[in-house]
Design a protein around this motif. Structure first.
Motif, PDB file in Angstrom:
ATOM      1  N   ASP A  16     -80.183   6.705 -12.464  1.00 10.89           N
ATOM      2  CA  ASP A  16     -81.605   6.639 -12.114  1.00 10.89           C
ATOM      3  C   ASP A  16     -82.445   6.659 -13.393  1.00 10.89           C
ATOM      4  OD1 ASP A  16     -84.111   6.796 -10.959  1.00 10.89           O
ATOM      5  OD2 ASP A  16     -83.924   8.920 -10.417  1.00 10.89           O
ATOM      6  N   PRO A  17     -82.491   5.532 -14.136  1.00 13.43           N
ATOM      7  CA  PRO A  17     -83.215   5.523 -15.414  1.00 13.43           C
ATOM      8  C   PRO A  17     -84.706   5.795 -15.264  1.00 13.43           C
ATOM      9  CG  PRO A  17     -82.607   3.287 -14.758  1.00 13.43           C
ATOM     10  CD  PRO A  17     -81.897   4.217 -13.822  1.00 13.43           C
ATOM     11  N   ALA A  18     -85.274   5.501 -14.112  1.00 11.86           N
ATOM     12  CA  ALA A  18     -86.709   5.728 -13.912  1.00 11.86           C
ATOM     13  C   ALA A  18     -87.018   7.189 -13.627  1.00 11.86           C
ATOM     14  CB  ALA A  18     -87.223   4.860 -12.770  1.00 11.86           C
ATOM     15  N   GLY A  19     -85.995   7.956 -13.298  1.00 14.55           N
ATOM     16  CA  GLY A  19     -86.208   9.377 -13.036  1.00 14.55           C
ATOM     17  C   GLY A  19     -86.804   9.682 -11.682  1.00 14.55           C
ATOM     18  N   ASP A  20     -86.681   8.748 -10.722  1.00 16.34           N
ATOM     19  CA  ASP A  20     -87.271   8.978  -9.396  1.00 16.34           C
ATOM     20  C   ASP A  20     -86.610  10.142  -8.671  1.00 16.34           C
ATOM     21  OD1 ASP A  20     -88.997   6.847  -9.773  1.00 16.34           O
ATOM     22  OD2 ASP A  20     -87.610   5.392  -8.878  1.00 16.34           O
ATOM     23  N   SER A  21     -85.341  10.419  -9.003  1.00 18.65           N
ATOM     24  CA  SER A  21     -84.620  11.504  -8.331  1.00 18.65           C
ATOM     25  C   SER A  21     -84.711  12.826  -9.089  1.00 18.65           C
ATOM     26  CB  SER A  21     -83.139  11.127  -8.180  1.00 18.65           C
ATOM     27  OG  SER A  21     -82.537  11.001  -9.467  1.00 18.65           O
ATOM     28  N   ALA A  22     -85.455  12.852 -10.182  1.00 20.21           N
ATOM     29  CA  ALA A  22     -85.478  14.027 -11.050  1.00 20.21           C
ATOM     30  C   ALA A  22     -86.134  15.227 -10.370  1.00 20.21           C
ATOM     31  CB  ALA A  22     -86.220  13.708 -12.347  1.00 20.21           C
ATOM     32  N   VAL A  23     -85.512  16.383 -10.556  1.00 20.96           N
ATOM     33  CA  VAL A  23     -86.056  17.648 -10.061  1.00 20.96           C
ATOM     34  C   VAL A  23     -86.070  18.630 -11.224  1.00 20.96           C
ATOM     35  CG1 VAL A  23     -85.749  19.575  -8.475  1.00 20.96           C
ATOM     36  CG2 VAL A  23     -85.212  17.248  -7.722  1.00 20.96           C
ATOM     37  N   GLU A  24     -87.231  19.230 -11.484  1.00 18.86           N
ATOM     38  CA  GLU A  24     -87.363  20.179 -12.576  1.00 18.86           C
ATOM     39  C   GLU A  24     -87.074  21.592 -12.097  1.00 18.86           C
ATOM     40  OE1 GLU A  24     -91.164  19.838 -14.376  1.00 18.86           O
ATOM     41  OE2 GLU A  24     -90.924  17.720 -14.922  1.00 18.86           O
ATOM     42  N   GLY A  25     -86.572  22.409 -13.009  1.00 21.39           N
ATOM     43  CA  GLY A  25     -86.306  23.804 -12.696  1.00 21.39           C
ATOM     44  C   GLY A  25     -86.633  24.697 -13.879  1.00 21.39           C
ATOM     45  N   HIS A  26     -86.886  25.972 -13.598  1.00 19.95           N
ATOM     46  CA  HIS A  26     -87.187  26.946 -14.643  1.00 19.95           C
ATOM     47  C   HIS A  26     -86.737  28.317 -14.171  1.00 19.95           C
ATOM     48  CE1 HIS A  26     -89.683  29.967 -16.752  1.00 19.95           C
ATOM     49  NE2 HIS A  26     -89.455  29.199 -17.783  1.00 19.95           N
ATOM     50  N   ASP A  27     -86.240  29.128 -15.106  1.00 19.24           N
ATOM     51  CA  ASP A  27     -85.822  30.485 -14.776  1.00 19.24           C
ATOM     52  C   ASP A  27     -85.984  31.343 -16.023  1.00 19.24           C
ATOM     53  OD1 ASP A  27     -83.869  32.825 -14.298  1.00 19.24           O
ATOM     54  OD2 ASP A  27     -83.828  31.786 -12.376  1.00 19.24           O
ATOM     55  N   ARG A  28     -86.332  32.606 -15.818  1.00 18.58           N
ATOM     56  CA  ARG A  28     -86.464  33.518 -16.952  1.00 18.58           C
ATOM     57  C   ARG A  28     -85.097  34.046 -17.373  1.00 18.58           C
ATOM     58  NH1 ARG A  28     -91.618  35.446 -17.900  1.00 18.58           N
ATOM     59  NH2 ARG A  28     -90.679  36.220 -19.822  1.00 18.58           N
ATOM     60  N   ALA A  29     -84.134  33.138 -17.470  1.00 17.82           N
ATOM     61  CA  ALA A  29     -82.777  33.471 -17.871  1.00 17.82           C
ATOM     62  C   ALA A  29     -82.651  33.379 -19.394  1.00 17.82           C
ATOM     63  CB  ALA A  29     -81.777  32.541 -17.196  1.00 17.82           C
ATOM     64  N   HIS A  30     -81.540  33.915 -19.894  1.00 18.66           N
ATOM     65  CA  HIS A  30     -81.299  33.900 -21.339  1.00 18.66           C
ATOM     66  C   HIS A  30     -80.650  32.609 -21.811  1.00 18.66           C
ATOM     67  CE1 HIS A  30     -81.405  38.197 -20.183  1.00 18.66           C
ATOM     68  NE2 HIS A  30     -82.056  38.332 -21.316  1.00 18.66           N
ATOM     69  N   GLY A  31     -79.965  31.911 -20.913  1.00 11.35           N
ATOM     70  CA  GLY A  31     -79.268  30.694 -21.308  1.00 11.35           C
ATOM     71  C   GLY A  31     -78.616  30.038 -20.113  1.00 11.35           C
TER      72      GLY A  31
END
Length: 216
Positions: A92-107
């Motif tokens: 998916d070069p256009a990134g249409d399926s992309a889902v972002e994530g974030h967590d206050r983890a160390h790694g």
């Protein structure tokens, strides 16, 4: 720059049998201007590519840049007020399926032995010391993210004589704090010597001694 090969196994095999071979991970790793970098590909027993790992740590051993590919998916991430990542279909070069994530983890953590090295160096434990660490695990084959809490203890450091000089081997006990399951991990420099499901089969040069500038 160490180049080598790990064999990867399941924790358990079919009834009446031991762990089953998943495949092998062929890797290279070395410190550099930006930090420490580990690059690998994992191959199934039939020679097909299962996964690829490209991980760079900064001078404080945080994930400066991480890219994984497996099961038709790719994840790119790094340290941003914890860790952040984008998961998308590899085709998916256009990134249409992309889902972002974030967590206050160390790694991050995952199947590759690179993540054991990254966590050990991030924690910088003294012999006998222990601590807890929060990580985002990217589970194969589809690299689905989930948060895990682990307990790490540096049980001891052993010195082994080799043809190239003394080799310091760190013995860690790593516990899954959700289940209480413990496992032993042995690391020398920037190479995992053994861990559950991981065996070092080949190493073309000695492990790198971890640079002092990466431990401050």
């Amino acid at each position: 720059m160490p180049n080598g090969r790990y064999s990867l196994h399941t924790d358990t095999g079919p009834a009446g049998h031991g762990p089953a071979l998943i495949g092998e991970e062929r890797f290279s790793c070395a410190p550099g201007p930006a930090g420490w970098r580990y690059v690998s590909k994992t191959y199934a027993p039939d020679g097909s590519v299962l996964a690829a790992t490209d991980l760079t740590l900064d001078s404080r051993c945080r994930p400066l840049r991480m890219e994984l590919r497996a099961g038709g998916w790719q994840v790119r991430g790094g340290a941003v007020d914890g860790v952040a990542w984008v998961r998308a279909a590899a085709d998916d070069p256009a990134g249409d399926s992309a889902v972002e994530g974030h967590d206050r983890a160390h790694g991050f953590t995952g199947t590759s032995p690179a993540f054991l090295i990254a966590t050990a160096r991030l924690l910088r434990l003294e012999p006998g010391a222990s601590t807890r660490v929060r990580l985002v695990e990217l589970t194969e084959p589809v690299l689905a993210p989930r948060t895990v809490d682990q307990g790490w203890q540096l049980a001891g450091v052993d010195t082994h004589d080799t043809d190239s000089g003394p080799l310091l081997v760190e013995r860690y006990t790593v516990a899954d704090l959700a289940t209480g399951e413990q496992r032993a991990v042995h690391i020398a420099g920037d190479v995992v010597l053994s861990a559950p499901g991981v065996e070092l089969e080949e190493l073309q040069s000695p492990p790198n001694t971890w640079p002092d500038r990466f431990t401050g």
